[in-house]
Design an enzyme around this catalytic site. Sequence first.
Site, PDB file in Angstrom:
ATOM      1  N   GLU A   1     -11.709  -5.776  12.306  1.00  0.00           N
ATOM      2  CA  GLU A   1     -11.391  -4.667  11.397  1.00  0.00           C
ATOM      3  C   GLU A   1     -12.687  -4.015  10.940  1.00  0.00           C
ATOM      4  O   GLU A   1     -13.629  -4.705  10.538  1.00  0.00           O
ATOM      5  CB  GLU A   1     -10.620  -5.195  10.172  1.00  0.00           C
ATOM      6  CG  GLU A   1     -10.278  -4.083   9.177  1.00  0.00           C
ATOM      7  CD  GLU A   1      -9.682  -4.630   7.885  1.00  0.00           C
ATOM      8  OE1 GLU A   1      -8.472  -4.892   7.874  1.00  0.00           O
ATOM      9  OE2 GLU A   1     -10.428  -4.795   6.894  1.00  0.00           O
TER      10      GLU A   1
ATOM     11  N   TYR B   1      -7.760   2.312   5.773  1.00  0.00           N
ATOM     12  CA  TYR B   1      -7.409   3.601   5.151  1.00  0.00           C
ATOM     13  C   TYR B   1      -7.589   3.385   3.656  1.00  0.00           C
ATOM     14  O   TYR B   1      -6.927   2.513   3.071  1.00  0.00           O
ATOM     15  CB  TYR B   1      -5.951   3.874   5.505  1.00  0.00           C
ATOM     16  CG  TYR B   1      -5.386   5.219   5.210  1.00  0.00           C
ATOM     17  CD1 TYR B   1      -5.716   6.316   5.989  1.00  0.00           C
ATOM     18  CD2 TYR B   1      -4.457   5.393   4.191  1.00  0.00           C
ATOM     19  CE1 TYR B   1      -5.135   7.559   5.761  1.00  0.00           C
ATOM     20  CE2 TYR B   1      -3.870   6.625   3.958  1.00  0.00           C
ATOM     21  CZ  TYR B   1      -4.216   7.706   4.760  1.00  0.00           C
ATOM     22  OH  TYR B   1      -3.626   8.927   4.536  1.00  0.00           O
TER      23      TYR B   1
ATOM     24  N   ALA C   1      -7.661   3.303  -0.392  1.00  0.00           N
ATOM     25  CA  ALA C   1      -6.525   3.288  -1.323  1.00  0.00           C
ATOM     26  C   ALA C   1      -6.042   4.706  -1.594  1.00  0.00           C
ATOM     27  O   ALA C   1      -6.844   5.613  -1.872  1.00  0.00           O
ATOM     28  CB  ALA C   1      -6.943   2.605  -2.614  1.00  0.00           C
TER      29      ALA C   1
ATOM     30  N   HIS D   1      -5.157   2.233  10.348  1.00  0.00           N
ATOM     31  CA  HIS D   1      -4.347   1.800   9.208  1.00  0.00           C
ATOM     32  C   HIS D   1      -3.820   3.073   8.528  1.00  0.00           C
ATOM     33  O   HIS D   1      -4.530   4.079   8.456  1.00  0.00           O
ATOM     34  CB  HIS D   1      -5.186   1.031   8.180  1.00  0.00           C
ATOM     35  CG  HIS D   1      -5.717  -0.287   8.661  1.00  0.00           C
ATOM     36  ND1 HIS D   1      -5.939  -1.346   7.811  1.00  0.00           N
ATOM     37  CD2 HIS D   1      -6.086  -0.724   9.891  1.00  0.00           C
ATOM     38  CE1 HIS D   1      -6.416  -2.375   8.496  1.00  0.00           C
ATOM     39  NE2 HIS D   1      -6.519  -2.019   9.760  1.00  0.00           N
TER      40      HIS D   1
ATOM     41  N   GLY E   1       0.632   0.322   1.048  1.00  0.00           N
ATOM     42  CA  GLY E   1      -0.422   0.698   0.108  1.00  0.00           C
ATOM     43  C   GLY E   1      -0.007   0.258  -1.282  1.00  0.00           C
ATOM     44  O   GLY E   1       1.112  -0.230  -1.490  1.00  0.00           O
ATOM     45  N   ASP E   2      -0.926   0.438  -2.216  1.00  0.00           N
ATOM     46  CA  ASP E   2      -0.654  -0.032  -3.584  1.00  0.00           C
ATOM     47  C   ASP E   2      -0.310   1.132  -4.497  1.00  0.00           C
ATOM     48  O   ASP E   2      -0.909   2.204  -4.396  1.00  0.00           O
ATOM     49  CB  ASP E   2      -1.879  -0.777  -4.127  1.00  0.00           C
ATOM     50  CG  ASP E   2      -2.074  -2.086  -3.383  1.00  0.00           C
ATOM     51  OD1 ASP E   2      -1.106  -2.864  -3.312  1.00  0.00           O
ATOM     52  OD2 ASP E   2      -3.175  -2.304  -2.852  1.00  0.00           O
TER      53      ASP E   2
HETATM   54  P1  FAD Z   1       5.559  -3.883   1.966  1.00  0.00           P
HETATM   55  O1  FAD Z   1       5.867  -4.510   3.278  1.00  0.00           O
HETATM   56  O2  FAD Z   1       6.319  -2.652   1.628  1.00  0.00           O
HETATM   57  O3  FAD Z   1       5.734  -4.996   0.848  1.00  0.00           O
HETATM   58  C1  FAD Z   1       5.281  -4.768  -0.483  1.00  0.00           C
HETATM   59  C2  FAD Z   1       6.108  -5.638  -1.433  1.00  0.00           C
HETATM   60  O4  FAD Z   1       7.432  -5.130  -1.471  1.00  0.00           O
HETATM   61  C3  FAD Z   1       6.231  -7.107  -1.014  1.00  0.00           C
HETATM   62  O5  FAD Z   1       6.216  -7.895  -2.176  1.00  0.00           O
HETATM   63  C4  FAD Z   1       7.596  -7.165  -0.336  1.00  0.00           C
HETATM   64  O6  FAD Z   1       8.181  -8.467  -0.425  1.00  0.00           O
HETATM   65  C5  FAD Z   1       8.379  -6.153  -1.164  1.00  0.00           C
HETATM   66  N1  FAD Z   1       9.465  -5.502  -0.431  1.00  0.00           N
HETATM   67  C6  FAD Z   1       9.444  -5.041   0.837  1.00  0.00           C
HETATM   68  N2  FAD Z   1      10.619  -4.460   1.142  1.00  0.00           N
HETATM   69  C7  FAD Z   1      11.407  -4.561   0.047  1.00  0.00           C
HETATM   70  C8  FAD Z   1      12.723  -4.168  -0.274  1.00  0.00           C
HETATM   71  N3  FAD Z   1      13.507  -3.523   0.610  1.00  0.00           N
HETATM   72  N4  FAD Z   1      13.190  -4.428  -1.528  1.00  0.00           N
HETATM   73  C9  FAD Z   1      12.440  -5.065  -2.454  1.00  0.00           C
HETATM   74  N5  FAD Z   1      11.164  -5.481  -2.201  1.00  0.00           N
HETATM   75  C10 FAD Z   1      10.661  -5.232  -0.971  1.00  0.00           C
HETATM   76  N6  FAD Z   1      -4.145  -1.238   1.900  1.00  0.00           N
HETATM   77  C11 FAD Z   1      -4.733  -0.010   1.971  1.00  0.00           C
HETATM   78  O7  FAD Z   1      -4.653   0.774   1.022  1.00  0.00           O
HETATM   79  N7  FAD Z   1      -5.421   0.369   3.098  1.00  0.00           N
HETATM   80  C12 FAD Z   1      -5.537  -0.429   4.181  1.00  0.00           C
HETATM   81  O8  FAD Z   1      -6.164  -0.064   5.181  1.00  0.00           O
HETATM   82  C13 FAD Z   1      -4.941  -1.724   4.142  1.00  0.00           C
HETATM   83  N8  FAD Z   1      -4.990  -2.559   5.192  1.00  0.00           N
HETATM   84  C14 FAD Z   1      -4.346  -3.778   5.154  1.00  0.00           C
HETATM   85  C15 FAD Z   1      -4.379  -4.593   6.287  1.00  0.00           C
HETATM   86  C16 FAD Z   1      -3.736  -5.836   6.257  1.00  0.00           C
HETATM   87  C17 FAD Z   1      -3.777  -6.712   7.498  1.00  0.00           C
HETATM   88  C18 FAD Z   1      -3.084  -6.280   5.077  1.00  0.00           C
HETATM   89  C19 FAD Z   1      -2.432  -7.629   5.038  1.00  0.00           C
HETATM   90  C20 FAD Z   1      -3.052  -5.472   3.956  1.00  0.00           C
HETATM   91  C21 FAD Z   1      -3.669  -4.209   3.980  1.00  0.00           C
HETATM   92  N9  FAD Z   1      -3.630  -3.335   2.884  1.00  0.00           N
HETATM   93  C22 FAD Z   1      -4.230  -2.097   2.952  1.00  0.00           C
HETATM   94  C23 FAD Z   1      -2.996  -3.749   1.625  1.00  0.00           C
HETATM   95  C24 FAD Z   1      -1.519  -3.301   1.496  1.00  0.00           C
HETATM   96  O9  FAD Z   1      -1.421  -1.906   1.458  1.00  0.00           O
HETATM   97  C25 FAD Z   1      -1.009  -3.911   0.189  1.00  0.00           C
HETATM   98  O10 FAD Z   1      -0.889  -5.325   0.292  1.00  0.00           O
HETATM   99  C26 FAD Z   1       0.273  -3.344  -0.365  1.00  0.00           C
HETATM  100  O11 FAD Z   1       0.418  -3.801  -1.707  1.00  0.00           O
HETATM  101  C27 FAD Z   1       1.543  -3.791   0.363  1.00  0.00           C
HETATM  102  O12 FAD Z   1       1.564  -3.319   1.609  1.00  0.00           O
HETATM  103  P2  FAD Z   1       2.677  -3.857   2.659  1.00  0.00           P
HETATM  104  O13 FAD Z   1       2.543  -2.976   3.829  1.00  0.00           O
HETATM  105  O14 FAD Z   1       2.561  -5.326   2.825  1.00  0.00           O
HETATM  106  O15 FAD Z   1       4.012  -3.515   1.827  1.00  0.00           O
END
Ligand code: FAD
Length: 301
Positions: free
Chosen positions: A35, A67, A69, A95, A126-127
């Site tokens: 990465e 990508y 925040a 990303h 994303g957050d």
């Molecule tokens: P989701 O899969 O949407 O999950 C988020 C939360 O929602 C989880 O707790 C999940 O259990 C819950 N959830 C999912 N679906 C539902 C539903 N239908 N109902 C209720 N709850 C649900 N962030 C950045 O800004 N830029 C990056 O480049 C970046 N790269 C990353 C690369 C990796 C390998 C990882 C592991 C994380 C990365 N992140 C990045 C961080 C990521 O954006 C954050 O962890 C974010 O908070 C959640 O993203 P997610 O895609 O896991 O979300």
Amino acid sequence: MAVADHDGATVDGADAGSGARIADLIASGPTLSVEFFPPKTDEGAEQLDRTVDELDPVGLSFVSVTYGAGGSTRDRTRDLVVRLNSERSYPAMAHLTCVGSTRSELSALLDDYDANGVHDILALAGDPPADGSPAGGDFTYALELVELVRARGPQFSVGVAAHPELHPRSTDRSSDRDHLAEKLRAADFGVTQFFFDPDDYTAMVGELAQRGCTTPVLPGVMPLSNPAGVERMAAMSGATFPAALAARVESAGDDERHRVVVDATVELCRALLDSGAPGIHLYCLNRSPVVLDVAEALDLR
Ligand code: FAD
């Protein structure tokens, strides 16, 4: 060339990257990938260019580019991914986060990636804003972005994030795994947050299998080169910080420190590959030395 200077010129999609989708590379793995993050300064861009050149002999399977925040690095991520994809023999994965963005904004970016031969997307939620204000936009979860990318056609390969130690906002283990399984079923592969105990990875894979989900998940491995930095990231991501290993790294002399970090990283990677992981994704923080030694020890070429 500094990333900030990149002119964004389009390249022929047919000529970009290796032509292989990352999903297909993982299916015939094990893969070794790293990465990168898009540098903010000319100095950082030069450092990354050096790293990319130094890593050439490793024969990486692919690279990914983060990508910032809330889309704060959208253009830099896009330019770096397009450039790596056109200049290197491996594909570069972009990303992309969706929370706070509109459907039309992300569709335009995906059209641009498509036109420039970038067809590997890590689809993330994303957050939400740290101050608790509403994120706005058209998306809540990463699954919705997976569906947006999928709708563009089979030329795209889609990865998603996985959290072996659970996502920090998850309310309970079972529903977190249910949501992850649903998202992975819609995607081609997963990439994990970093962790230091291989049992966390094997437990997650087992819980996914119990839900009928066998989509490959690449473990994301963070070498402990900068224990203080990793401790901060671990606190934000919900990962357990390996205090004993950190103490060994901190107390090692300058010459020994690199070896301690490499040996611990290789040990974790070997345990993961032995347990059936489809490859290793290294968080290299735009630096090559640890990757070079880990790659040599693992010999995944
Ligand atoms: P989701 O899969 O949407 O999950 C988020 C939360 O929602 C989880 O707790 C999940 O259990 C819950 N959830 C999912 N679906 C539902 C539903 N239908 N109902 C209720 N709850 C649900 N962030 C950045 O800004 N830029 C990056 O480049 C970046 N790269 C990353 C690369 C990796 C390998 C990882 C592991 C994380 C990365 N992140 C990045 C961080 C990521 O954006 C954050 O962890 C974010 O908070 C959640 O993203 P997610 O895609 O896991 O979300």
